[in-house]
Design a protein around this motif. Structure first.
Motif, PDB file in Angstrom:
ATOM      1  N   ALA A 138       9.493   1.290   5.191  1.00 41.53           N
ATOM      2  CA  ALA A 138       9.081   1.832   6.484  1.00 41.53           C
ATOM      3  C   ALA A 138       8.455   0.748   7.359  1.00 41.53           C
ATOM      4  O   ALA A 138       8.352   0.918   8.565  1.00 41.53           O
ATOM      5  CB  ALA A 138       8.110   2.984   6.275  1.00 41.53           C
ATOM      6  N   GLY A 139       7.988  -0.349   6.730  1.00 41.55           N
ATOM      7  CA  GLY A 139       7.421  -1.435   7.527  1.00 41.55           C
ATOM      8  C   GLY A 139       6.024  -1.170   8.039  1.00 41.55           C
ATOM      9  O   GLY A 139       5.565  -1.834   8.961  1.00 41.55           O
ATOM     10  N   LEU A 140       5.320  -0.200   7.446  1.00 43.41           N
ATOM     11  CA  LEU A 140       3.919  -0.011   7.815  1.00 43.41           C
ATOM     12  C   LEU A 140       3.114  -1.165   7.230  1.00 43.41           C
ATOM     13  O   LEU A 140       3.411  -1.634   6.134  1.00 43.41           O
ATOM     14  CB  LEU A 140       3.381   1.307   7.230  1.00 43.41           C
ATOM     15  N   ASP A 141       2.073  -1.626   7.968  1.00 43.27           N
ATOM     16  CA  ASP A 141       1.276  -2.704   7.389  1.00 43.27           C
ATOM     17  C   ASP A 141       0.166  -2.128   6.512  1.00 43.27           C
ATOM     18  O   ASP A 141      -0.047  -0.905   6.490  1.00 43.27           O
ATOM     19  CB  ASP A 141       0.763  -3.673   8.451  1.00 43.27           C
ATOM     20  N   THR A 142      -0.492  -3.006   5.763  1.00 44.28           N
ATOM     21  CA  THR A 142      -1.465  -2.555   4.773  1.00 44.28           C
ATOM     22  C   THR A 142      -2.524  -1.638   5.387  1.00 44.28           C
ATOM     23  O   THR A 142      -2.861  -0.599   4.818  1.00 44.28           O
ATOM     24  CB  THR A 142      -2.151  -3.771   4.113  1.00 44.28           C
ATOM     25  N   ALA A 143      -3.022  -2.015   6.569  1.00 44.05           N
ATOM     26  CA  ALA A 143      -4.068  -1.214   7.206  1.00 44.05           C
ATOM     27  C   ALA A 143      -3.553   0.177   7.559  1.00 44.05           C
ATOM     28  O   ALA A 143      -4.249   1.176   7.363  1.00 44.05           O
ATOM     29  CB  ALA A 143      -4.563  -1.928   8.464  1.00 44.05           C
ATOM     30  N   GLU A 144      -2.331   0.233   8.053  1.00 42.91           N
ATOM     31  CA  GLU A 144      -1.752   1.539   8.419  1.00 42.91           C
ATOM     32  C   GLU A 144      -1.569   2.427   7.194  1.00 42.91           C
ATOM     33  O   GLU A 144      -1.848   3.630   7.226  1.00 42.91           O
ATOM     34  CB  GLU A 144      -0.388   1.339   9.104  1.00 42.91           C
ATOM     35  N   ILE A 145      -1.079   1.824   6.097  1.00 38.61           N
ATOM     36  CA  ILE A 145      -0.866   2.612   4.877  1.00 38.61           C
ATOM     37  C   ILE A 145      -2.204   3.109   4.347  1.00 38.61           C
ATOM     38  O   ILE A 145      -2.341   4.262   3.942  1.00 38.61           O
ATOM     39  CB  ILE A 145      -0.145   1.774   3.803  1.00 38.61           C
ATOM     40  N   ALA A 146      -3.198   2.219   4.372  1.00 38.54           N
ATOM     41  CA  ALA A 146      -4.527   2.593   3.877  1.00 38.54           C
ATOM     42  C   ALA A 146      -5.071   3.770   4.686  1.00 38.54           C
ATOM     43  O   ALA A 146      -5.563   4.743   4.113  1.00 38.54           O
ATOM     44  CB  ALA A 146      -5.475   1.396   3.972  1.00 38.54           C
ATOM     45  N   ARG A 147      -4.945   3.686   6.019  1.00 35.92           N
ATOM     46  CA  ARG A 147      -5.434   4.786   6.872  1.00 35.92           C
ATOM     47  C   ARG A 147      -4.689   6.075   6.561  1.00 35.92           C
ATOM     48  O   ARG A 147      -5.289   7.135   6.430  1.00 35.92           O
ATOM     49  CB  ARG A 147      -5.221   4.427   8.345  1.00 35.92           C
ATOM     50  N   ALA A 148      -3.382   5.968   6.436  1.00 35.16           N
ATOM     51  CA  ALA A 148      -2.575   7.170   6.243  1.00 35.16           C
ATOM     52  C   ALA A 148      -2.853   7.833   4.897  1.00 35.16           C
ATOM     53  O   ALA A 148      -2.791   9.046   4.775  1.00 35.16           O
ATOM     54  CB  ALA A 148      -1.094   6.836   6.370  1.00 35.16           C
ATOM     55  N   LEU A 149      -3.156   7.031   3.894  1.00 34.44           N
ATOM     56  CA  LEU A 149      -3.365   7.602   2.554  1.00 34.44           C
ATOM     57  C   LEU A 149      -4.847   7.704   2.211  1.00 34.44           C
ATOM     58  O   LEU A 149      -5.195   8.013   1.060  1.00 34.44           O
ATOM     59  CB  LEU A 149      -2.619   6.772   1.501  1.00 34.44           C
ATOM     60  N   LEU A 150      -5.702   7.448   3.213  1.00 32.60           N
ATOM     61  CA  LEU A 150      -7.146   7.670   3.054  1.00 32.60           C
ATOM     62  C   LEU A 150      -7.761   6.848   1.927  1.00 32.60           C
ATOM     63  O   LEU A 150      -8.557   7.353   1.143  1.00 32.60           O
ATOM     64  CB  LEU A 150      -7.424   9.163   2.824  1.00 32.60           C
TER      65      LEU A 150
ATOM     66  N   ARG B 144      -3.518  -2.750  -4.417  1.00 29.44           N
ATOM     67  CA  ARG B 144      -2.485  -1.905  -5.009  1.00 29.44           C
ATOM     68  C   ARG B 144      -1.101  -2.505  -4.759  1.00 29.44           C
ATOM     69  O   ARG B 144      -0.244  -2.531  -5.653  1.00 29.44           O
ATOM     70  CB  ARG B 144      -2.582  -0.504  -4.392  1.00 29.44           C
ATOM     71  N   LEU B 145      -0.890  -3.006  -3.549  1.00 32.77           N
ATOM     72  CA  LEU B 145       0.407  -3.592  -3.211  1.00 32.77           C
ATOM     73  C   LEU B 145       0.656  -4.876  -3.998  1.00 32.77           C
ATOM     74  O   LEU B 145       1.758  -5.104  -4.497  1.00 32.77           O
ATOM     75  CB  LEU B 145       0.491  -3.863  -1.707  1.00 32.77           C
ATOM     76  N   VAL B 146      -0.380  -5.708  -4.115  1.00 35.05           N
ATOM     77  CA  VAL B 146      -0.234  -6.955  -4.866  1.00 35.05           C
ATOM     78  C   VAL B 146       0.123  -6.641  -6.321  1.00 35.05           C
ATOM     79  O   VAL B 146       1.052  -7.213  -6.888  1.00 35.05           O
ATOM     80  CB  VAL B 146      -1.534  -7.800  -4.786  1.00 35.05           C
TER      81      VAL B 146
ATOM     82  N   SER C   2      -9.339   2.639   1.193  1.00 33.54           N
ATOM     83  CA  SER C   2      -9.775   1.466   1.942  1.00 33.54           C
ATOM     84  C   SER C   2      -8.640   0.447   2.003  1.00 33.54           C
ATOM     85  O   SER C   2      -7.736   0.454   1.161  1.00 33.54           O
ATOM     86  CB  SER C   2     -10.999   0.841   1.285  1.00 33.54           C
ATOM     87  N   GLU C   3      -8.713  -0.419   3.020  1.00 33.66           N
ATOM     88  CA  GLU C   3      -7.673  -1.427   3.187  1.00 33.66           C
ATOM     89  C   GLU C   3      -7.642  -2.366   1.982  1.00 33.66           C
ATOM     90  O   GLU C   3      -6.583  -2.802   1.539  1.00 33.66           O
ATOM     91  CB  GLU C   3      -7.948  -2.204   4.475  1.00 33.66           C
ATOM     92  N   LYS C   4      -8.822  -2.646   1.441  1.00 33.56           N
ATOM     93  CA  LYS C   4      -8.920  -3.545   0.293  1.00 33.56           C
ATOM     94  C   LYS C   4      -8.211  -2.932  -0.919  1.00 33.56           C
ATOM     95  O   LYS C   4      -7.431  -3.601  -1.599  1.00 33.56           O
ATOM     96  CB  LYS C   4     -10.398  -3.794  -0.021  1.00 33.56           C
ATOM     97  N   THR C   5      -8.469  -1.651  -1.157  1.00 33.25           N
ATOM     98  CA  THR C   5      -7.813  -0.957  -2.277  1.00 33.25           C
ATOM     99  C   THR C   5      -6.295  -0.998  -2.112  1.00 33.25           C
ATOM    100  O   THR C   5      -5.560  -1.286  -3.060  1.00 33.25           O
ATOM    101  CB  THR C   5      -8.281   0.515  -2.323  1.00 33.25           C
TER     102      THR C   5
END
Lengths: 108, 414
Positions: B134-146, B155-157, B148-151
């Motif tokens: 989908a090309g969402l960036d890490t911050a967008e995915i974090a926001r959407a799935l509630l 998770r992606l790494v 933190s951006e760090k988590t």
């Protein structure tokens, strides 16, 4: 890709027909496919020896380094095309129905 | 937005996934794939306003990203093995064919199956799908799935490392694995849809975008796998739910139950499309949970009112669905349908069985359903007690407010 297949059990006897637990048919199939490089059963943790060197001193203790109910009862070294092939081979292992199998990819 | 920005936003949805999929296939490097996709869009934004929009914008983005990948690999001395793989690729066959106007290779189906491989956790599957397809960036995915951006970043790494180190293959699984693996992909897509659709917490706008992404990716999958009826089933199900989304909440954010929704505001064209997709899927004669759920949703979506809904048919579909899934929640839904078809007491029999089984204890919809059926049976004091239990167990404010309104509307008891 090489994987270490760890065959884990909790030490309790399996509720299974001994013929079902015979690993030979599995070994010969996997070897005929050139996937299994080696492997063996392991003696139980009560026969294990743990070795550490601290401050130049070799410390030797009887038993495993961590006491758990589950232990590694055997291992196989597999050379597979990818994880899917390793999963397929592991799922056919006779212990898969009773114990657990862990696939650990080699570092390199 | 300038015309170039507008075009790029439009291209993004399709081309991001296509570019990452193809660079991953070429190099096996997921981070490089994301970088190259990002670069291609940045370069287009810089060049196109001056140079003009190229005749085949998608092909331009793809070639730019691919060249960038090759450049990057050439420069990295320690990437010798990857270079060898690249050298083995029929490069010359790809580049000129783009100019000749042939099809850009599409590896997105392979990417979908890789992202949703069962050796990854569901959370990792969802994160990888949103990032690479989908090309969402890490911050967008974090926001959407509630989270933190760090988590999310960790998770992606971890997920990308697992794919690489464990030898998860980049491919469409062979036929004997396909039913199970298609199920995993559908599970991730439906989860994405529900995350957006339920939007029970958090930033509702961002979460609504998840619904759109889920529908888009399911459409893509349906295009790749027209012979898999459950893919069509899931697409129809999503479209049917989505067609009613505007009427589910009132102006104050309160939950509106199906029977009170303004059916004139349902998206008729989308319902018709969904029904036709579902018919196509059903014709293949392999029913499954998504097709059954879509068939139930279609019964609701095509009925003129609650009274004119085909409740006996819905009860039957729930029975079949329960047989396939052995889910107590499905059985609870069957209780509602049976109550509509044969009266509240018939539904309460099923509710009592569920209570006795205990697997739904603490689930607010069990108490809420029981309360509703008791109310309709005229057993008001019992209904009040059940509403109170449901209010205690409800997870979100709109649900609680709805139940409180229901409780207050009960006739005063004796």
């Amino acid at each position: 890709m090489k994987y270490l297949l760890l065959v884990c059990t909790d030490g309790e006897p399996f509720d299974a027909d001994p013929a079902e637990l015979d690993p030979e048919p599995w070994i010969s199939e996997v070897e005929s496919r050139g996937i299994r490089l080696t492997g063996d059963r392991l003696r139980p943790p009560s026969d294990a020896t743990t070795v550490r060197v601290r401050d130049g001193e070799t410390l030797i203790t009887d038993g495993p380094f961590v006491e758990t109910k589950e232990f590694i009862g055997g291992f196989d070294i597999l050379d597979c095309a990818d994880l899917d092939e390793a999963i397929e081979v592991a799922s056919k292992h006779p212990i898969a129905k009773y114990g657990m199998l862990e696939l650990r990819p080699f570092w390199t | 937005m300038t015309p170039v920005e507008e075009l790029l936003a439009e291209l993004y949805a399709d081309e991001w996934g296509r570019i990452t999929a193809s660079v991953i296939r070429l190099t096996g490097d997921w981070d490089l794939a994301e970088e190259c996709a990002q670069d291609a869009f940045a370069k287009a934004l810089e060049r196109w306003p001056a140079d003009g929009i190229p005749p085949r914008p998608g092909g331009w983005l793809y070639t730019t990203a691919r060249n960038r990948a090759i450049d990057r690999l050439r420069r990295a001395q320690n990437e010798k093995t990857k270079l060898a793989q690249l050298a083995a690729e029929p490069q010359s066959a790809i580049a000129p064919s783009l100019e000749a106007g042939s099809v850009i290779p599409d590896d997105r189906l392979e990417l979908m199956f890789t992202c949703c491989h069962p050796a990854l956790t569901t959370e990792a599957q969802v994160a990888l799908t949103l990032r690479t397809l989908a090309g969402l960036d890490t911050a967008e995915i974090a926001r959407a799935l509630l989270v933190s951006e760090k988590t999310m970043s960790q998770r992606l790494v971890r997920a990308k490392n697992k794919v690489r180190h464990a030898g998860i293959p980049f491919r469409v699984p062979p036929a004997h694995l396909l039913p199970e693996r298609v199920g995993a992909v559908l599970g991730v897509l439906y989860l994405l849809f529900n995350e957006g659709y339920s939007a029970t917490r958090g930033d509702e706008l961002t979460r609504a975008d998840l619904t759109g992404e889920a529908v888009r990716l399911t459409r893509l999958l349906a295009g790749f796998m027209p012979d898999e009826p459950e893919v069509g089933g899931l697409l129809a199900l999503m479209l049917l739910h989505d067609a009613r989304s505007l009427t589910r909440v009132d102006d104050t954010g309160g939950f509106v139950p199906l029977e009170s929704q303004d059916r004139s505001r349902w998206n008729r064209a989308q319902i018709e499309e969904a029904v036709s997709i579902l018919d196509d899927a059903a014709r293949r004669g392999r029913a499954g949970p998504y097709q059954l759920q879509a068939a139930i949703a279609a019964c609701h979506a095509t009925a003129a009112s609650t009274d004119e809904t085909d409740w006996p048919q819905i009860a039957l579909l729930y029975k079949e669905l329960g047989r396939l899934t052995a889910s107590p929640v499905v059985e609870l839904n069957r209780a509602v349908a049976v109550a509509m078809a044969a009266g509240p007491e018939a539904g309460l029999v099923i509710v009592a069985e569920l209570e006795a089984a205990g697997s739904l204890s603490g689930y607010h919809l069990l108490a809420a359903t029981k309360a509703d059926l008791l109310r309709r049976a005229g057993r008001f004091p019992e209904a009040a007690a059940a509403y109170r239990a449901a209010i205690d167990q409800a997870g979100t404010a709109p649900e609680r407010q709805y139940l409180e309104r229901r409780l207050a509307a009960l006739p005063p008891s004796g």
